[in-house]
Design an enzyme around this catalytic site. Structure first.
Site, PDB file in Angstrom:
ATOM      1  N   ASP A 142      -0.196   5.111   0.785  1.00 36.28           N
ATOM      2  CA  ASP A 142      -0.500   6.114   1.806  1.00 36.28           C
ATOM      3  C   ASP A 142      -0.356   5.529   3.213  1.00 36.28           C
ATOM      4  OD1 ASP A 142      -1.102   8.025  -0.129  1.00 36.28           O
ATOM      5  OD2 ASP A 142      -3.199   7.421  -0.229  1.00 36.28           O
ATOM      6  N   ASP A 150       0.875  -1.160   0.000  1.00 33.44           N
ATOM      7  CA  ASP A 150       0.000   0.000   0.000  1.00 33.44           C
ATOM      8  C   ASP A 150       0.926   1.227   0.000  1.00 33.44           C
ATOM      9  OD1 ASP A 150      -2.266   1.733   0.619  1.00 33.44           O
ATOM     10  OD2 ASP A 150      -1.419   1.814   2.640  1.00 33.44           O
TER      11      ASP A 150
END
Length: 227
Positions: free
Chosen positions: A22, A20
């Site tokens: 963020d 991922d």
């Protein structure tokens, strides 16, 4: 369900690792930073909190926040130039270690490709290994929506990308690493999930992840110790 021991074993034999972006690869939440830059930070941060806490479908939450931000092409470009995101400590070492082991590294983000590509270039990940949402602009540069056909625009989108990678690129063992529910939900089809709390600790992830780390050094160390 795998234990921490099994998760570590899968990591050591993985042929692909997906991150991922963020609050994982970078310290910030890209959409909140874009909102601040465009002068609507408070309104959007509140919506982000609701989206994380409640069960708002991802596409609906994304649509509503972008309708408030309405970022122009110029604003998106200026954000990445003026305020480049901060790479999380230990990220670069982990990627180098994975690449030394001939593991393919991917970035799968519900954020925006223009920002994620900038991150990928800084940490030596090929742009063909980036999956993220694509902002659309009118000819004059005004905001025109986003590409709703991207798998990352949907709830469950990260799992869709991992299924696609297994099918199209023939990966046998894929590990997903991230801080949020959308990352946890990508396992399966990911063979293992590592919860990351180095920037923000989300309680459901800490409770449900078989292996939860607060620094990338913990993952790198696991790859150093055993062949």
């Amino acid at each position: 369900m795998s234990t921490m021991f099994e998760t570590k074993a899968i990591l050591r034999s993985a042929d692909a690792v997906c991150f991922d972006v963020d609050s994982t690869v970078i310290k910030e939440e890209g959409i909140d930073e874009l909102a601040k830059f465009c002068g609507v930070g408070d309104a959007v941060a509140e919506m982000t909190r609701n989206a994380m806490g409640g069960n708002i479908p991802f596409k609906k939450a994304l649509t509503e926040r972008l309708a408030i931000i309405k970022p122009t092409r110029d604003q998106v470009n200026r954000l990445t130039n003026d305020q480049p995101p901060h790479i999380t400590e230990g990220m670069m070492d982990l990627i180098v270690r994975l690449q030394q082991r001939n593991v393919q590294v991917f970035l799968i983000s519900g954020g925006f490709r223009s920002i994620v590509e900038h991150v990928a270039a800084r940490i030596n990940i090929p742009l063909t290994n980036v999956y993220a949402n694509i902002l659309k602009f009118h000819l004059n540069g005004d905001y025109a929506g986003f590409d709703e056909s991207q798998p990352t625009a949907e709830s469950g989108g990260k799992g869709l990308v991992i299924s696609l990678l297994k099918k199209e690129r023939g990966f046998k063992k894929v590990v997903m690493i991230g801080d949020g529910v959308t990352d946890l939900e990508a396992c399966p089809p990911a063979d293992a999930f590592i919860g990351f709390g180095g920037n923000v600790v989300r309680q459901p992830i800490k409770e449900k992840a078989k292996w939860f780390v607060t620094s990338f050094q913990e993952i790198t160390a696991e790859l150093e110790d055993k062949k």
